[in-house]
Every structure is written in structure tokens, then in C-alpha cells.
Motif scaffolding. Structure first.
Motif, mmCIF file in Angstrom:
data_model
loop_
_atom_site.group_PDB
_atom_site.id
_atom_site.type_symbol
_atom_site.label_atom_id
_atom_site.label_comp_id
_atom_site.label_asym_id
_atom_site.label_seq_id
_atom_site.Cartn_x
_atom_site.Cartn_y
_atom_site.Cartn_z
ATOM 1 N N ALA A 1 2.775 32.862 39.916
ATOM 2 C CA ALA A 1 3.263 34.274 40.236
ATOM 3 C C ALA A 1 2.087 34.568 41.311
ATOM 4 O O ALA A 1 0.830 34.447 40.976
ATOM 5 N N TYR A 2 2.387 35.285 42.662
ATOM 6 C CA TYR A 2 1.317 35.943 43.195
ATOM 7 C C TYR A 2 1.995 37.368 43.477
ATOM 8 O O TYR A 2 3.097 37.642 43.428
ATOM 9 N N SER A 3 0.738 38.213 43.745
ATOM 10 C CA SER A 3 0.989 39.450 43.869
ATOM 11 C C SER A 3 1.145 39.929 45.204
ATOM 12 O O SER A 3 0.295 39.434 45.831
ATOM 13 N N TYR A 48 5.145 44.198 44.589
ATOM 14 C CA TYR A 48 6.196 42.970 44.407
ATOM 15 C C TYR A 48 5.419 41.754 43.909
ATOM 16 O O TYR A 48 4.042 41.717 43.889
ATOM 17 N N GLN A 49 6.053 40.734 43.377
ATOM 18 C CA GLN A 49 5.857 39.704 42.939
ATOM 19 C C GLN A 49 6.544 38.175 43.656
ATOM 20 O O GLN A 49 7.778 38.349 43.812
ATOM 21 N N LEU A 50 5.669 37.389 44.157
ATOM 22 C CA LEU A 50 6.258 36.211 44.617
ATOM 23 C C LEU A 50 6.315 35.213 43.272
ATOM 24 O O LEU A 50 5.287 34.670 42.757
ATOM 25 N N LEU A 51 7.306 34.679 43.050
ATOM 26 C CA LEU A 51 7.420 33.780 41.870
ATOM 27 C C LEU A 51 7.847 32.558 42.118
ATOM 28 O O LEU A 51 8.956 32.412 43.242
ATOM 29 N N GLN A 73 14.709 46.706 45.771
ATOM 30 C CA GLN A 73 14.327 45.478 46.315
ATOM 31 C C GLN A 73 14.641 45.701 47.570
ATOM 32 O O GLN A 73 15.591 45.675 48.346
ATOM 33 N N LEU A 74 13.302 46.022 48.352
ATOM 34 C CA LEU A 74 13.577 46.251 49.874
ATOM 35 C C LEU A 74 13.131 45.347 50.705
ATOM 36 O O LEU A 74 13.291 45.640 52.080
ATOM 37 N N CYS A 75 12.688 44.283 50.077
ATOM 38 C CA CYS A 75 12.481 42.980 51.059
ATOM 39 C C CYS A 75 13.011 41.692 50.428
ATOM 40 O O CYS A 75 13.286 41.696 49.357
ATOM 41 N N GLU A 76 13.023 40.672 51.326
ATOM 42 C CA GLU A 76 13.496 39.465 50.832
ATOM 43 C C GLU A 76 12.684 38.408 51.520
ATOM 44 O O GLU A 76 12.108 38.709 52.625
ATOM 45 N N LEU A 77 12.640 37.118 50.802
ATOM 46 C CA LEU A 77 12.050 35.886 51.521
ATOM 47 C C LEU A 77 13.024 35.109 51.934
ATOM 48 O O LEU A 77 14.086 34.436 51.558
#
Length: 820
Positions: free
Chosen positions: A125-127, A115-118, A82-86
Motif C-alpha cells: 500500500a502506498y499513500s 487515497y491509497q495505491l494498492l 472516487q475522483l481519480c483513477e489509475l
């Protein structure tokens, strides 16, 4: 992608003199995204600082920033890194860990992170695709800082000696672009190309060597990349000039190409290299070795220095590297050496099971969800390639769900039927992923899906109608009955509160109160059987859902009688200071009906069964009273010494558990000249001659038959009474009470033949001979027992002339007296 590259190129041309950080920030704010099934693509350079902004997801996807927190948005990676975060407060996608392109993608030309945005409630879900671009953050490095060569002085001009190439993890212009050799007279540096297109340097002899003139040569070689700023790496070349060794080892092939399956056991023979040297003795002895081999490869392969056999020394994993290119050196005893390439292709085998990852945080679905509602997002991948990497995903057929795939390697679990939490509250669905390898491998993951409740079931009473019995005069707060309703829903939707329905008559609802939580009914006022025998209420059970659901049941409350009313004497009427007299002929024989005490009881059943007995009389053995009829008859004929007037005190008692009673004084006057009526005579003179055994048998048989007929008639009679039908046989010539003696609370029903409509009281009069009954002259107005005291006070005193109103009437039907 092309737009970003053009912008980057323009920025680089304008700012060639600026350092690296300047154009990194340019790249940072050029997000390249295209929406395809909810896909957003960003391009960013490696080695960005933690906390740097990659892009604003909320803006690029058209989402509201406030929805990110409300719907528990988060970014998940394929795999474990997990290299990024929201940042849900701003909608920005931030760098959370160091991103090193060389570590993530090695020498791959394109480095893509998926990555997936859930988002939940509902689940979407968004890619997210991150394209990591290379920066020049690595310098070229030679595996060996010192390169040693032994050359004989007779080496021919133009002889080429391959050198180890410098390694630069960067790509494109940031990788090694050229090599430079330190100035010298004997050697030059030229580039050569491998089969895969990679270039490597070769040292070329340009001037003859003379050991006696110079036995050693020390050179420097620089590997230079094309980045900005330029980075370079240096190695030293030590050349030792040997005496003449005319022949060098020669490999049978310049390039050896072999293949080996991954996971081959240690010791597996991969290839046998062969080099020959025409020299003899020490100069003809050849030793094989890898000229430059990384530490990682050194643990995977090994070469026999004498035989040239290359064998497996460690674990070969196709997923780590599909091809290995090794430089092999054959060196003779005189120091002469030659090189070849050994290219090893790793054959993929199906050694990895498909991996199933559940990307949704929770798998809950409401039972009223429509078919096609997304429940969970599943990521399935296989590290193998080819058919071994093609994965199919299945779930059991006996569940109301199905898998839908719109993005590669991602499956949405959606509803495929009607859900009912009351039928099944949760599902443990086994997700099976199977690859197409031979033999195929499968991965399993059990997904627990909880069906959340909605308020779709109303409370249900265990009975639609309840019957409750309660004694009258019970204190306020007496428990009556407990109602029970059940609701198959859950939590607050199943919390039931009870209340008396608004449909219930207001007067009836005032009798009872209900505990809203337990459903227990209690009295809220005193019950009076004589006022109300039965009433009905409705109770509503309402659940705690939104909107609430309810159901109603009916409670029939039957009030049981208690012996709370004393008998009331209707005749003879007695008022203060006056007692009516009854006349009897002096010639009246034994058993002659003198008068009848008429009494009623407002209670019912056993409590209203009345019994009569004489407490006191002027002459104790002159009169008798019927136990249940109240008829006063003579016990013997009158004698001359008997008084002309007699007083009889009669006690009337009911049949209650605790008996209540009333007394009445009967005044009897013996008169001359009054006729003796046969209808009032009960006993006949019996002849002694008739007393024989035959007569007794006949009487016994008749008595048994009569009792049987009486029993049948009694049952039939009571059934008719319950149906408000009363039949009386015609009794002629009975004494008739004048209307003035009848209290206003009683009614003559002789003409109607039925009970009054109000059947709250089961009245019991005398049960003796119909010949002994009395009737009143005319009907009087009905009233309740509560008004009887007023009725008594309104009764006028009668004079002695009124006593003569007793007379024989013929043809009138027998009355039925009922208290109102």
C-alpha cells in the motif's frame, strides 16, 4: 509545498495577461511529493477536465509500469468518493470525476484528499495525497438580491446599518475582497469586522434625510473578489424614509455566544435574545428575525418573532459544521431595526461508530508465508472528534495474525505464526474498532482469509505393505488389488498418480501393470506357481505439486496353486516297449510287500495329495495297493494255478478340485528260490485265543493314544517342513532302486536331512509305513519338471538282469524326494 507556490507566483507574474487555463496547465505538471511510508503528494487545481493527468505514479514511486497490471494495482479513496483513477498501461493518475473544491472542503483553508495505491501479490500500500488548490470559479453572491431598509428622517448622521455580506465559496484572493456602493449623496459604505475576522459592509448615513424631499433611495452594492479575472455580485438597496421614530431597538448584547450538543431534539431552547425600544405603541413593538439565513440553516434553527427564543428546528450534526454564526434583526413598528450576532457552537457527542473498510481486493495467504507477511489493508476512521474520534482496532487473540499500523488510520493485517491449510483452511477474523468516547462505540467487520495450499504433504498409502493373492494361470488383465493413497493437500497438489517404482526388480515389475489414476493393479502375464510362489513389487504414489512429492508402498504377491500338473510316476520306470519286472518269492505270505509305486505331483497342498488304486490286474484278488502309500502287497498266498507273471494297472490320482491322474503298469514275476524277508511282511497270524475283551480294550486305548501322538507329531512335522527341516528315521534293509531308474529331475536328500533351498513345491510322497519306502542308490542331478520328458527319454532300457538290482540294504537313511 513552498516550491510549488513560488513557481506558481512566478508564472502568474510573467503571464498576468494570460487567461486561467494557462496557469492551470502549469500547476498540472508540478507534482509535489515526498515519500514517507510510501506517501506521494500531488497538488492540482480544482475543476480540471476529466482524463487530465495528475502525475505518473509508477515513475514517482519507482515502480515498473508492467507490474501495475500484473499485481492488479488500483487506487481507492477514503470514503466512497472516487475522483481519480489509475491508468495501468502508462502509470498515470487521471481525473475521473469533476473536482469541486468548494463542494469537497467548503471553506476549509486546506483541501486534502487521501487515497491509497494498492498492489497485490504481494500486497503493498502506498499513500496518495491530493492537495486541491482553489481557482476563481465562483462569483460573490448576496443572499438577498434586494435589501430593504426603513429609516426615519430624524436618523442621526453617522448612524451605521449593517448589510448582508456577499458569499463567495472561493478562498484567499479569490474570495470577496471589497464592496462598492453606487454614487449617492446621503450614504457611504464602510467595512467592519466580525469576531471571527470576517469583514462585512455597513451603510453609514452621511447627509440628513428629508422624507418630503425624497421618500425613497435606491442604491446598488457590488461585492468584488480578488481573482483573475475579477468576479463580482450585485444587490439592490431600497431605502424608505419614514417619519420620525426617535428610538431604535437595542440588543442587550452585541454578540450572543451559546453552545448546543449535536443531535439535540427539535424544540430545544438554544438562546433567548433580548432587545428593547424606548418608544411606545407601535414604535415600541419589536419583531425578531434572522436577517439573512441560508436555506440549509433555515431548516436547522428557528426564532420566535415575539419572544426572541431561538430553538432547534432540525438535525444538528457536528460533523457537518461545528459552528454557526447567525445575524439576528430586531425591528420595531416604525421600521427602525438593529442587529446582533448569534454564535452557536455545536458540542460534539459520540454519535458515530468507527467505520472499518477493507482496502485489499482479496485476503489470501499461502500457508508457507513467513511471520510478518501482509495479508490485508484495513482503513479505520471515526467521524467524531477528540476522544470520540480516537479509535483502537483489535482482532481475536486465538488467530495467527496481528495488526500493525504505520500510517494513521491504516492497519496492516500480517501473519503472526505458522499457517497450516490442512489444519485450518480459512479464518473468519472479526475486526473490532472501538472509539474512546463515553460511552464508547464499536464497529465490526468480518474479514475472511483463505489459506492457499502449497505442496507440503506427500501422498500417504493407507498401508505401508499390502498382501495380494492370485491364482496361477489367470488371464492377462486380471484384477489383483487396488491401492489407495491419500494427500491432505488441495487441488493439483492432491492429484495422485500411481506407478510401479523403479526400485522394483525388472522381472517382477513385468508381471503387473497399474492404472495410474485409480491405483488398480492388473496382471500383465500368466503366473506359474511352479515357477514362482511369491514376488514383491513397490508402487510409488506421486502428487501433482511443483515440485512433486511421493511415497512408496510394498506389495507382496502370493501365487496360489491350481491343479494344473498331473501326477508323475517315478517307479516303476516305463519307457516305450519296455516295462520293468519286480520279483516276488512264490512262498510270499499274505501281506508281503511286492513293490511300491512311487509318484509325485508338481502342485502343492491338496492338489499334490496322491491316491492309488488298481484299475486292472491279471488276478483281481491277488494283489492290493495302499490308498496313500502306493505299496503293492499280496492279498493271499500264491497257489499252484496262479500265473508266473502278473500285470497290474495302477491309477494314480491327485486331490485337486478337478482331479488329474496317471496310470502305471506294474509287471510282477513269481520266482522260486527267492528268500522271504520278514521286513517286507505286514500281517501276522493272529491266534483265536488272544481275541478277548481285555485285548480289545488295550488295542482301543493304544489306538486313541497313537492317534493323539500322531496328531501332535504331524503338527510338529509340518512346522519343521515349513522351516526346511526334515527328519527321517533310519530304515534298514529296504529295497533300493538303482540309480538308473531315478529320473534326473529328482534328488536323493537322505544325507542332507533338509529340503532343497528352493521351496516352491510342497511335495507329498507316500504316507505309509517307513518299512515300505524305497530309496535310490545314489543322488542324481536336480532339475525342473519342465525337463522331465527329456529325463524320461534319457532313461535307458534295462535288461532282465537289471531287475535283480533290487536287494536289501541295511543302515542307509530314508531319502526325501523333491522335484526341482
Amino acid at each position: 509545498m513552498s516550491t510549488a507556490h513560488r513557481l506558481l507566483k512566478a508564472c502568474l507574474i510573467m503571464d498576468q495577461r494570460k487567461n486561467l487555463k494557462g496557469w492551470i496547465h502549469v500547476l498540472l505538471f508540478i507534482p509535489l511529493f515526498g515519500v514517507s511510508f510510501g506517501e506521494v503528494r500531488y497538488s492540482l487545481p480544482e475543476e480540471m477536465q476529466r482524463g487530465s493527468v495528475i502525475g505518473n505514479i509508477a515513475r514517482d514511486l519507482g515502480l515498473k509500469v508492467t507490474d501495475l497490471d500484473a499485481r492488479r494495482a488500483r487506487v481507492v479513496a477514503e470514503g466512497t468518493r472516487q475522483l481519480c483513477e489509475l491508468d495501468t498501461a502508462s502509470g498515470n493518475l487521471l481525473i475521473s470525476q469533476r473536482i469541486d473544491r468548494e463542494e469537497l472542503c467548503a471553506q476549509a483553508s486546506v483541501c486534502i484528499l487521501q487515497y491509497q495505491l494498492l498492489l497485490e501479490d504481494p500486497l503493498q500500500a502506498y499513500s496518495l495525497v491530493l492537495d486541491i488548490t482553489d481557482i476563481n470559479d465562483n462569483s460573490p453572491v448576496f443572499a438577498a438580491g434586494e435589501i430593504k431598509l426603513d429609516l426615519v428622517e430624524s436618523t442621526v448622521l453617522g448612524r451605521r446599518f449593517p448589510l448582508e455580506s456577499a458569499h463567495d465559496p472561493d478562498l484567499g484572493t479569490n474570495s470577496v475582497r471589497e464592496y462598492k456602493l453606487s454614487p449617492n449623496e446621503h450614504f457611504a459604505l464602510e467595512m467592519s469586522t466580525q469576531m471571527n475576522g470576517n469583514g462585512y459592509p455597513e451603510l453609514v448615513l452621511k447627509k440628513p434625510l428629508d422624507r418630503e424631499a425624497q421618500a425613497e433611495h435606491v442604491l446598488k452594492i457590488n461585492g468584488i473578489d480578488g481573482g483573475r479575472p475579477v468576479r463580482s455580485g450585485t444587490a439592490s438597496i431600497f431605502i424608505r424614509v419614514l417619519d420620525a421614530n426617535d428610538n431604535v431597538p437595542v440588543f442587550s448584547q452585541r454578540v450572543y455566544k451559546v453552545s448546543v450538543p449535536e443531535n439535540s431534539p427539535i424544540g430545544t431552547l438554544i438562546a433567548t435574545l433580548n432587545a428593547t425600544d424606548l418608544d411606545e405603541g407601535v414604535y415600541g413593538e419589536i419583531a425578531y428575525s434572522f436577517s439573512h439565513l441560508s436555506d440549509k440553516m433555515g431548516g436547522v434553527f428557528e426564532i420566535n418573532p415575539l419572544s426572541g427564543e431561538v430553538r432547534v428546528a432540525g438535525s444538528i450534526d457536528y460533523e457537518e459544521a461545528s459552528t454557526h454564526e447567525l445575524d439576528v434583526q430586531a425591528k420595531d413598528g416604525g421600521g427602525q431595526a438593529s442587529h446582533c450576532k448569534l454564535v452557536i457552537d455545536v458540542i460534539d457527542v459520540n454519535d458515530n461508530k468507527p467505520v472499518i473498510e477493507i482496502k485489499s481486493a482479496s485476503a489470501n495467504v499461502a500457508e508457507d508465508s513467513k511471520p510478518g507477511t501482509m495479508v490485508a489493508l484495513i482503513n479505520v476512521y471515526d467521524l467524531d472528534t477528540g476522544s470520540s474520534g480516537r479509535v483502537t482496532c483489535t482482532i481475536p487473540e486465538d488467530v495467527p495474525f496481528k495488526l500493525v499500523s504505520e500510517v494513521k488510520n491504516y492497519f496492516m493485517l500480517v501473519t503472526d505464526g505458522i499457517l497450516d491449510r490442512e489444519f485450518q483452511s480459512e479464518y473468519n477474523i472479526t475486526v473490532t474498532a472501538t472509539d474512546a468516547g463515553s460511552p464508547s462505540l464499536s464497529g465490526l467487520n468480518v474479514l475472511k482469509i483463505v489459506v492457499t495450499d502449497i505442496n507440503d504433504n506427500p501422498p500417504t498409502f493407507t498401508q505401508k505393505e499390502y498382501d495380494a493373492n492370485i491364482l496361477e494361470n489367470q488371464p492377462v488383465g486380471t484384477f489383483v488389488i487396488k491401492l489407495k493413497a491419500e494427500d491432505t493437500d488441495d487441488a493439483s497438489n492432491a492429484k495422485i498418480l500411481y506407478q510401479i517404482s523403479r526400485d522394483t526388480n525388472s522381472e517382477a515389475s513385468s508381471f503387473l501393470t497399474i492404472n495410474a489414476e485409480t491405483g488398480e493393479l492388473f496382471t500383465s502375464r500368466l503366473f506359474d506357481y511352479e515357477q514362482s510362489v511369491h514376488f514383491q513389487i513397490k508402487v510409488t504414489a506421486r502428487d501433482g505439486g511443483d515440485p512433486p512429492l511421493s511415497s512408496t508402498c510394498t506389495i507382496n504377491v502370493f501365487i496360489k496353486d491350481q491343479n494344473d500338473n498331473a501326477p508323475v510316476v517315478l517307479y516303476p520306470v516305463q519307457t516305450t516297449g519296455f516295462i520293468a519286472e519286480d520279483m516276488v518269492p512264490v512262498e510270499a505270505p499274505r501281506g508281503y510287500l511286492v513293490t511300491k509305486v512311487v509318484a509325485v505331483d508338481a502342485d502343492s497342498g491338496h492338489n499334490a495329495w496322491l491316491s492309488y488304486r488298481i484299475l486292472r490286474a491279471t488276478r483281481p484278488n491277488l494283489f492290493m495297493v495302499g490308498l496313500h502309500t502306493g505299496e503293492i502287497r499280496t492279498v493271499r498266498a500264491f497257489m499252484e494255478d496262479d500265473e508266473p507273471k502278473h500285470t497290474v494297472l495302477v491309477l494314480v490320482t491327485d486331490n485337486g478340485h478337478e482331479t488329474l491322474s496317471a496310470t502305471v503298469t506294474v509287471s510282477i514275476a513269481v520266482g522260486d528260490g527267492l528268500p522271504v524277508l520278514n521286513e517286507l511282511f505286514e500281517f501276522a497270524e493272529e491266534s483265536p485265543d488272544s481275541e478277548n475283551i481285555t485285548l480289545y480294550l488295550i488295542i482301543a486305548l493304544a489306538a486313541v493314544s497313537s492317534l493323539f501322538i500322531l496328531l501332535i507329531s504331524g503338527v510338529f512335522y509340518f512346522k519343521l517342513c515349513r522351516r526346511s527341516y526334515v527328519y527321517r528315521s533310519t530304515t534298514a534293509n529296504l529295497p533300493v532302486f538303482p540309480g538308473t531308474y531315478c529320473p534326473p529331475s529328482f534328488t536323493d536328500l537322505s544325507r542332507c536331512g533338509t529340503l532343497l533351498k528352493d521351496e516352491r513345491y510342497d511335495s507329498f510322497l507316500t504316507t505309509g509305513s517307513w518299512r515300505g519306502d524305497f530309496r535310490f542308490v545314489s543322488n542324481t542331478d536336480t532339475d525342473t519338471l519342465k525337463k522331465r520328458s527329456a529325463a524320461y527319454q534319457s532313461t535307458l532300457r534295462r535288461t532282465s538282469t537289471d531287475r535283480n538290482t533290487l536287494k536289501v540294504r541295511a543302515g542307509a537313511p530314508h531319502p526325501c524326494y523333491v522335484m526341482q
